[in-house]
Write a protein that holds these residues in place. Structure first.
Motif, PDB file in Angstrom:
ATOM      1  N   SER A  32       0.912  -1.325   0.252  1.00 20.25           N
ATOM      2  CA  SER A  32      -0.047  -0.037  -0.379  1.00 20.25           C
ATOM      3  C   SER A  32       0.773   1.186   0.158  1.00 20.25           C
ATOM      4  O   SER A  32       2.048   1.006   1.000  1.00 20.25           O
ATOM      5  N   ALA A  33       0.491   1.950  -0.429  1.00 20.66           N
ATOM      6  CA  ALA A  33       0.611   3.870  -0.211  1.00 20.66           C
ATOM      7  C   ALA A  33       0.952   3.850   1.442  1.00 20.66           C
ATOM      8  O   ALA A  33      -0.437   3.807   1.603  1.00 20.66           O
ATOM      9  N   PRO A  34       1.613   5.600   0.941  1.00 20.49           N
ATOM     10  CA  PRO A  34       1.134   5.956   2.464  1.00 20.49           C
ATOM     11  C   PRO A  34      -0.154   6.677   2.899  1.00 20.49           C
ATOM     12  O   PRO A  34      -0.638   6.651   3.848  1.00 20.49           O
ATOM     13  N   ALA A  35      -0.748   7.319   1.617  1.00 22.09           N
ATOM     14  CA  ALA A  35      -1.949   8.027   1.107  1.00 22.09           C
ATOM     15  C   ALA A  35      -2.818   6.986   2.026  1.00 22.09           C
ATOM     16  O   ALA A  35      -4.004   7.770   3.112  1.00 22.09           O
ATOM     17  N   GLU A  36      -2.928   5.308   1.040  1.00 19.65           N
ATOM     18  CA  GLU A  36      -3.778   4.554   1.969  1.00 19.65           C
ATOM     19  C   GLU A  36      -3.797   4.257   3.199  1.00 19.65           C
ATOM     20  O   GLU A  36      -5.077   4.249   3.924  1.00 19.65           O
ATOM     21  N   ARG A  37      -2.541   4.590   3.897  1.00 20.47           N
ATOM     22  CA  ARG A  37      -2.405   3.826   5.530  1.00 20.47           C
ATOM     23  C   ARG A  37      -2.806   4.914   6.419  1.00 20.47           C
ATOM     24  O   ARG A  37      -3.619   4.622   6.780  1.00 20.47           O
ATOM     25  N   ARG A  38      -2.509   5.947   5.950  1.00 19.26           N
ATOM     26  CA  ARG A  38      -3.115   7.170   6.344  1.00 19.26           C
ATOM     27  C   ARG A  38      -4.563   7.725   6.458  1.00 19.26           C
ATOM     28  O   ARG A  38      -4.989   7.351   7.767  1.00 19.26           O
ATOM     29  N   LYS A  39      -4.920   7.437   5.327  1.00 22.65           N
ATOM     30  CA  LYS A  39      -6.459   6.708   5.547  1.00 22.65           C
ATOM     31  C   LYS A  39      -7.596   5.943   6.274  1.00 22.65           C
ATOM     32  O   LYS A  39      -8.286   6.525   6.948  1.00 22.65           O
ATOM     33  N   TYR A  40      -6.556   4.920   6.383  1.00 20.33           N
ATOM     34  CA  TYR A  40      -7.252   3.801   7.529  1.00 20.33           C
ATOM     35  C   TYR A  40      -7.281   4.264   8.724  1.00 20.33           C
ATOM     36  O   TYR A  40      -8.034   4.052   9.656  1.00 20.33           O
ATOM     37  N   ILE A  41      -5.861   4.887   8.486  1.00 25.94           N
ATOM     38  CA  ILE A  41      -6.292   5.355  10.765  1.00 25.94           C
ATOM     39  C   ILE A  41      -6.668   6.733  10.662  1.00 25.94           C
ATOM     40  O   ILE A  41      -7.436   6.493  11.998  1.00 25.94           O
TER      41      ILE A  41
END
Length: 72
Positions: free
Chosen positions: A16-25
């Motif tokens: 995953s990309a950082p943006a996806e991980r940030r969105k998850y959090i």
């Protein structure tokens, strides 16, 4: 395997990309402004989950590693 508050698995750092991980959090650990019903602040010692999971978002540690650290 560790899941967020909605039962959805956290995106893998390698897939995953950082943006996806940030969105998850952001989506799974957002403040609902009712501390008696939520508990996120207590679990993360009054720290913003975006700060707690910063290494995960940046891809240097896994979601599981950080979560286990706060379970102790």
């Amino acid at each position: 395997m560790i899941f967020g508050t909605c039962g959805q698995r956290a995106p893998s750092v390698g897939e995953s990309a950082p943006a996806e991980r940030r969105k998850y959090i952001e989506e799974h650990f957002r403040c609902i402004s009712d501390c008696d019903m939520c508990g996120i602040c207590a679990v993360y010692h009054n720290q913003d989950p975006l700060l707690v999971y910063r290494d995960y978002i940046e891809g240097t540690r896994t979601f599981e590693e950080i979560t286990e650290e706060y379970r102790r």
